[in-house]
Enzyme design. Structure first.
Site, PDB file in Angstrom:
ATOM      1  N   GLY A  89       7.317  48.881  54.725  1.00  0.00           N
ATOM      2  CA  GLY A  89       8.477  49.743  54.870  1.00  0.00           C
ATOM      3  C   GLY A  89       9.732  48.977  55.244  1.00  0.00           C
ATOM      4  O   GLY A  89      10.839  49.509  55.201  1.00  0.00           O
ATOM      5  N   ASP A 122      14.432  52.767  58.995  1.00  0.00           N
ATOM      6  CA  ASP A 122      15.663  52.146  58.485  1.00  0.00           C
ATOM      7  C   ASP A 122      15.402  50.813  57.782  1.00  0.00           C
ATOM      8  O   ASP A 122      16.326  50.176  57.287  1.00  0.00           O
ATOM      9  CB  ASP A 122      16.687  51.968  59.616  1.00  0.00           C
ATOM     10  CG  ASP A 122      16.181  51.042  60.717  1.00  0.00           C
ATOM     11  OD1 ASP A 122      15.046  50.518  60.602  1.00  0.00           O
ATOM     12  OD2 ASP A 122      16.918  50.839  61.702  1.00  0.00           O
ATOM     13  N   ARG A 181      -4.596  43.442  53.740  1.00  0.00           N
ATOM     14  CA  ARG A 181      -5.074  44.068  54.971  1.00  0.00           C
ATOM     15  C   ARG A 181      -6.269  44.957  54.644  1.00  0.00           C
ATOM     16  O   ARG A 181      -6.466  45.318  53.475  1.00  0.00           O
ATOM     17  CB  ARG A 181      -3.965  44.944  55.564  1.00  0.00           C
ATOM     18  CG  ARG A 181      -2.656  44.217  55.747  1.00  0.00           C
ATOM     19  CD  ARG A 181      -1.462  45.143  55.472  1.00  0.00           C
ATOM     20  NE  ARG A 181      -0.212  44.381  55.447  1.00  0.00           N
ATOM     21  CZ  ARG A 181       0.540  44.148  56.509  1.00  0.00           C
ATOM     22  NH1 ARG A 181       0.208  44.662  57.670  1.00  0.00           N
ATOM     23  NH2 ARG A 181       1.634  43.428  56.420  1.00  0.00           N
ATOM     24  N   ASP A 246      -4.230  48.775  59.200  1.00  0.00           N
ATOM     25  CA  ASP A 246      -3.165  48.146  58.409  1.00  0.00           C
ATOM     26  C   ASP A 246      -2.689  46.852  59.062  1.00  0.00           C
ATOM     27  O   ASP A 246      -1.990  46.061  58.439  1.00  0.00           O
ATOM     28  CB  ASP A 246      -1.981  49.102  58.214  1.00  0.00           C
ATOM     29  CG  ASP A 246      -1.487  49.693  59.522  1.00  0.00           C
ATOM     30  OD1 ASP A 246      -2.283  50.345  60.217  1.00  0.00           O
ATOM     31  OD2 ASP A 246      -0.306  49.481  59.855  1.00  0.00           O
ATOM     32  N   ASN A 247      -3.065  46.639  60.312  1.00  0.00           N
ATOM     33  CA  ASN A 247      -2.691  45.398  60.991  1.00  0.00           C
ATOM     34  C   ASN A 247      -3.894  44.468  61.140  1.00  0.00           C
ATOM     35  O   ASN A 247      -3.881  43.577  61.992  1.00  0.00           O
ATOM     36  CB  ASN A 247      -2.097  45.706  62.366  1.00  0.00           C
ATOM     37  CG  ASN A 247      -0.788  46.477  62.263  1.00  0.00           C
ATOM     38  OD1 ASN A 247      -0.111  46.401  61.248  1.00  0.00           O
ATOM     39  ND2 ASN A 247      -0.441  47.206  63.307  1.00  0.00           N
ATOM     40  N   ASP A 256       0.928  40.891  62.456  1.00  0.00           N
ATOM     41  CA  ASP A 256       1.723  41.989  63.008  1.00  0.00           C
ATOM     42  C   ASP A 256       1.812  41.954  64.527  1.00  0.00           C
ATOM     43  O   ASP A 256       1.125  42.702  65.234  1.00  0.00           O
ATOM     44  CB  ASP A 256       1.214  43.345  62.507  1.00  0.00           C
ATOM     45  CG  ASP A 256       1.851  43.689  61.161  1.00  0.00           C
ATOM     46  OD1 ASP A 256       2.548  42.812  60.613  1.00  0.00           O
ATOM     47  OD2 ASP A 256       1.680  44.802  60.667  1.00  0.00           O
TER      48      ASP A 256
HETATM   49  P1  AMP Z   1       3.846  48.485  62.318  1.00  0.00           P
HETATM   50  O1  AMP Z   1       3.583  49.409  63.452  1.00  0.00           O
HETATM   51  O2  AMP Z   1       5.024  47.604  62.543  1.00  0.00           O
HETATM   52  O3  AMP Z   1       2.628  47.753  61.874  1.00  0.00           O
HETATM   53  O4  AMP Z   1       4.279  49.405  61.088  1.00  0.00           O
HETATM   54  C1  AMP Z   1       3.540  50.512  60.646  1.00  0.00           C
HETATM   55  C2  AMP Z   1       4.181  51.055  59.381  1.00  0.00           C
HETATM   56  O5  AMP Z   1       5.514  51.494  59.635  1.00  0.00           O
HETATM   57  C3  AMP Z   1       4.298  50.043  58.252  1.00  0.00           C
HETATM   58  O6  AMP Z   1       4.135  50.723  57.051  1.00  0.00           O
HETATM   59  C4  AMP Z   1       5.708  49.549  58.387  1.00  0.00           C
HETATM   60  O7  AMP Z   1       6.218  49.044  57.186  1.00  0.00           O
HETATM   61  C5  AMP Z   1       6.432  50.813  58.805  1.00  0.00           C
HETATM   62  N1  AMP Z   1       7.655  50.526  59.570  1.00  0.00           N
HETATM   63  C6  AMP Z   1       7.735  50.008  60.802  1.00  0.00           C
HETATM   64  N2  AMP Z   1       9.014  49.905  61.203  1.00  0.00           N
HETATM   65  C7  AMP Z   1       9.777  50.346  60.177  1.00  0.00           C
HETATM   66  C8  AMP Z   1      11.189  50.489  59.965  1.00  0.00           C
HETATM   67  N3  AMP Z   1      12.070  50.137  60.904  1.00  0.00           N
HETATM   68  N4  AMP Z   1      11.585  50.992  58.792  1.00  0.00           N
HETATM   69  C9  AMP Z   1      10.707  51.343  57.844  1.00  0.00           C
HETATM   70  N5  AMP Z   1       9.383  51.244  57.971  1.00  0.00           N
HETATM   71  C10 AMP Z   1       8.906  50.746  59.133  1.00  0.00           C
HETATM   72 MG    MG Z   2       1.908  46.629  60.575  1.00  0.00          MG
END
Ligand code: AMP
Ligand code: MG
Length: 474
Positions: A89, A122, A181, A246-247, A256
């Site tokens: 994202g 964002d 992943r 996913d991590n 991550d």
């Molecule tokens: P994370 O918790 O960082 O492993 O992210 C979990 C999911 O949320 C993943 O699909 C990331 O790409 C998405 N994600 C985290 N932060 C953002 C952000 N600021 N904007 C868009 N997607 C995000």
């Molecule tokens: Mg992640």
């Protein structure tokens, strides 16, 4: 531009439902915060780019020749709940290079703007988590634990809005042996897309486990890598914080770095992540959770098998065998931390007694083991009779070991990236002061060497410096 990245991309050649083509967003005013020249060399990056040129590349403003930017699709269980569509994202894979050792490595920008997988986000990252990931992932590597690496951190010249208010936007360049992943397999299994799971399976086998020829062999290989990884984390007091599927990487690398932290005071139930209300990913629960995560991988691989009953039995047995694999890796790590190379029936008991004493006395995890390795009294935990008794037993146990000190010095780091130092480093960097960032990166590059210049980094936090919670990298 005079930085040459010798891209040799393969993931972008796979069927296009595995990813979305996505250029990184252009940002207002890129500035280089830190660049990992040693890693750049390892990756065969050549040329004499200025800092401004490096900043433009690693902020996403200049997409280098040969790059083929994509965001990857994946799903995942977040705190036990399945989310069928997550994906990159806020990340863009620029492409792959083959490094000096012949290994294929992904080069990815994280924090580089919205993608088709952004949902409500964002697409950005701010300087705090970007520098935490940079410092902690590089420290993990120096500790000898498989991990993604950090090639660069840049600021974007744009503020973004977070819990903390307006904060400086930043991008971290992450290098991974791949970004596959558990959740990548889940994404396609959940859609009943057998062809895609098969494609991923073939790809992952050839990239990571060339000796595996069946889904079961592949599952076993991932289980072995992840068991080793989590045992390694336990050995240095690391708490990942968000062990969602996913991590969880297929390669067995740490990936991550969000609300992750190294423990100061030892307690098996330690949790730092502000989003982990129930302690699902507490220090000692990591070994159970990784088994659960491997069960999710197993489920996703079932689609590849024609005889479902037979496969379920075999995959279940593989997952059930994991705790013993992990326990054995864990035991070996803690044995070497205590200088015990020879097999002895009471070793597990001895290790458990020490950990129980450390829990009772809130002993500093890193310094207690380093004290036992070096005899440095400055690192000694609070004195108790239990510690004295334990030490006597242990001294007797290692009396017939050949060179326990040498082994212990190589198994017990003098320095880890302590939370309060990471937080201080981030605050200073926010004000443009990068001294602590540089000092910490230097100090953490040789964690098994006692360097008196870095004594202030090895001290546990004073009560007022203690970090009680860490926040997600978003
Ligand atoms: P994370 O918790 O960082 O492993 O992210 C979990 C999911 O949320 C993943 O699909 C990331 O790409 C998405 N994600 C985290 N932060 C953002 C952000 N600021 N904007 C868009 N997607 C995000
Ligand atoms: Mg992640």
């Amino acid at each position: 531009m005079s930085l040459n990245l010798p891209f040799d991309n393969t993931y972008d050649k796979l069927p296009d439902r595995l990813f979305a083509r996505q250029e990184p967003a252009k940002v207002a005013d890129p500035a280089l915060v830190i660049y990992n020249r040693a890693l750049a060399h390892e990756l065969n990056l050549t040329g004499n780019a200025s800092n401004a040129e490096l900043a433009a590349i690693f902020a996403g403003n200049h997409v280098p020749k040969g790059a083929s930017p994509i965001s990857q699709a994946y799903a995942g269980h977040q705190f036990g709940n399945f989310v069928p569509s997550l994906g990159d994202g806020r990340a863009v894979l620029l492409g792959e290079v083959v490094d000096r050792n012949g290994a294929r490595r992904d080069i990815q920008l994280k924090g580089s703007g919205r993608t088709p997988f952004s949902r409500g986000g964002d697409g950005r990252a701010w300087l705090g988590p970007v520098l935490r990931e940079y410092v902690v992932s590089e420290a993990m590597h120096a500790l000898g634990i498989p991990t993604t690496r950090a090639l660069a951190a840049v600021t974007t010249g744009e503020d973004i809005i977070r819990q903390e208010g307006a904060v400086p936007g930043a991008v971290v360049t992450r290098v991974a042996s791949s970004h596959l992943r558990v959740g990548t397999f889940q994404y396609f299994a959940a859609r009943n897309d057998r062809d895609a799971v098969e494609t991923l399976f073939d790809y992952a086998v050839s990239r990571h486990y060339p000796n595996a020829s069946t889904p079961l062999e592949f599952l076993n290989a991932v289980i072995a890598s992840q068991a080793r990884l989590v045992a390694n984390w336990m050995g240095v007091g690391f708490i990942h914080g968000v062990m969602n599927t996913d991590n969880t990487s297929i390669s067995g690398e740490t990936i991550d770095y969000g609300p992750c932290a190294f423990m100061d005071r030892y307690h098996p139930e330690t949790v730092f992540s502000s989003i982990d209300q129930y302690g699902r990913y507490a220090y000692d629960r990591q070994r159970e959770v990784i088994v659960w995560n491997m069960a999710q991988l197993a489920s996703s691989l079932l689609i590849l098998e024609n005889d479902q009953d037979k496969a379920v039995t075999a995959f279940t047995a593989a997952v059930h065998a994991m705790p013993a694999i992990l326990d054995s890796a864990w035991l070996n790590i803690f044995r070497s931390k205590l200088g015990m190379t020879r097999d002895h029936p009471n070793d597990l008991g001895l290790i458990k007694d020490l950990l129980a004493t450390m829990t009772e006395t809130s002993a500093d995890f890193t310094n207690t083991f380093r004290w036992l390795s070096t005899g440095n009294e400055n690192l000694k935990p609070a004195h108790t009779q239990a510690f004295d008794d334990w030490r006597q037993h242990w001294s007797k146990r290692i009396a017939d070991e050949d060179q326990p000190e040498e082994q212990m010095l190589a198994a017990n780091p003098a320095i880890i990236p302590r939370n309060h130092l990471i937080e201080r480093m981030i605050k200073q960097a926010q004000h443009g002061d990068l001294d602590l960032l540089r000092q910490l990166t230097n100090a953490l590059a040789q964690p098994y060497v006692s360097d008196p210049n870095f004594d202030s980094f090895t001290a546990p936090p004073e009560p007022h410096e203690e970090v009680k919670a860490t926040f997600c990298g978003t």
